[in-house]
Design an enzyme around this catalytic site. Structure first.
Site, PDB file in Angstrom:
ATOM      1  N   GLY A  71       1.859   7.950   6.813  1.00 42.57           N
ATOM      2  CA  GLY A  71       2.483   7.858   5.028  1.00 42.57           C
ATOM      3  C   GLY A  71       3.739   6.253   5.486  1.00 42.57           C
ATOM      4  N   ASP A  72       3.248   6.346   3.908  1.00 44.76           N
ATOM      5  CA  ASP A  72       4.212   5.051   3.709  1.00 44.76           C
ATOM      6  C   ASP A  72       4.540   5.491   2.199  1.00 44.76           C
ATOM      7  OD1 ASP A  72       4.763   2.961   5.084  1.00 44.76           O
ATOM      8  OD2 ASP A  72       4.129   1.589   2.836  1.00 44.76           O
ATOM      9  N   SER A  73       6.108   4.437   1.947  1.00 48.53           N
ATOM     10  CA  SER A  73       6.082   4.212   0.389  1.00 48.53           C
ATOM     11  C   SER A  73       6.350   2.782  -0.094  1.00 48.53           C
ATOM     12  CB  SER A  73       7.499   5.347  -0.220  1.00 48.53           C
ATOM     13  OG  SER A  73       7.437   6.872   0.789  1.00 48.53           O
TER      14      SER A  73
END
Length: 195
Positions: A71-73
């Site tokens: 995941g990444d934001s």
């Protein structure tokens, strides 16, 4: 089945735990800065998706047959993409820039097995940053630094960071850093969670 979270993110761990998803966390030690340097004129969702895949890949290759979640934001304000602040002063500069503007928060997730993507998505949340006084920014950082040093938008929505905003559009989970509802559906579809 127990999935592998290719992250040490406290927020992502807390979401999975609260949702009852069995997981173990492993670091992927990906050089995000070098990947971002190669992604010129790429949208925020695309950057977040590429980074999510990059984080999941080495963990997936090291865990044959296992489902791995990356995941990444990424935060964009006025078309400018922001990294996590490198210092308290840098955090204050970010907050000064964000003041009175709309923030786009892109949260991407990818599921991999044996180094192959089996599912991915990216969701957008729009957060309207209220006008922040210099005094508020310093008071905020007095209370939240260094806890927000690992946060791309210099906030934890589940803490004092909620005071930065006038309005939020989008999933609470996306704001926390993971498109959880879509992820849960994908885990059920892949047989990793009971349907």
């Amino acid at each position: 089945m127990t999935i592998i979270l290719a992250s040490q993110s406290a927020s992502r761990k807390a979401m999975l735990e609260a949702a009852g998803v069995p997981f173990e966390a492993r670091s992927s030690n990906v050089d995000e800065a070098s990947i971002k340097r190669e992604l010129i004129a790429v949208s925020g969702c695309e950057v977040a998706s590429v980074l999510a895949e990059a984080k999941a890949l080495p963990v997936s290759l090291a865990a044959p047959g296992r489902m791995v979640l990356g995941g990444d934001s990424l935060v964009e304000v006025c078309g400018r993409q922001f990294d996590k602040p490198v210092s308290r002063e840098n955090a204050a500069e970010h907050l000064e820039f964000f003041s009175g503007k709309e923030m786009h928060l892109h949260s991407a997730a990818v599921l991999m097995r044996d180094g192959r993507v089996v599912w991915k998505t990216c969701e957008l949340a729009k957060l309207r940053v209220r006008t922040l006084s210099p005094e508020f920014i310093q008071s905020y950082l007095d209370r939240e630094w260094p806890a927000v040093s690992g946060c791309v938008g210099v906030f934890r929505i589940e803490a004092l960071g909620v005071q930065l905003f006038d309005q939020i559009e989008g999933s609470h989970f996306t704001v926390l850093g993971m498109p959880l509802m879509a992820l849960l559906g994908a885990l059920r579809a892949e047989g990793e969670l009971p349907s």
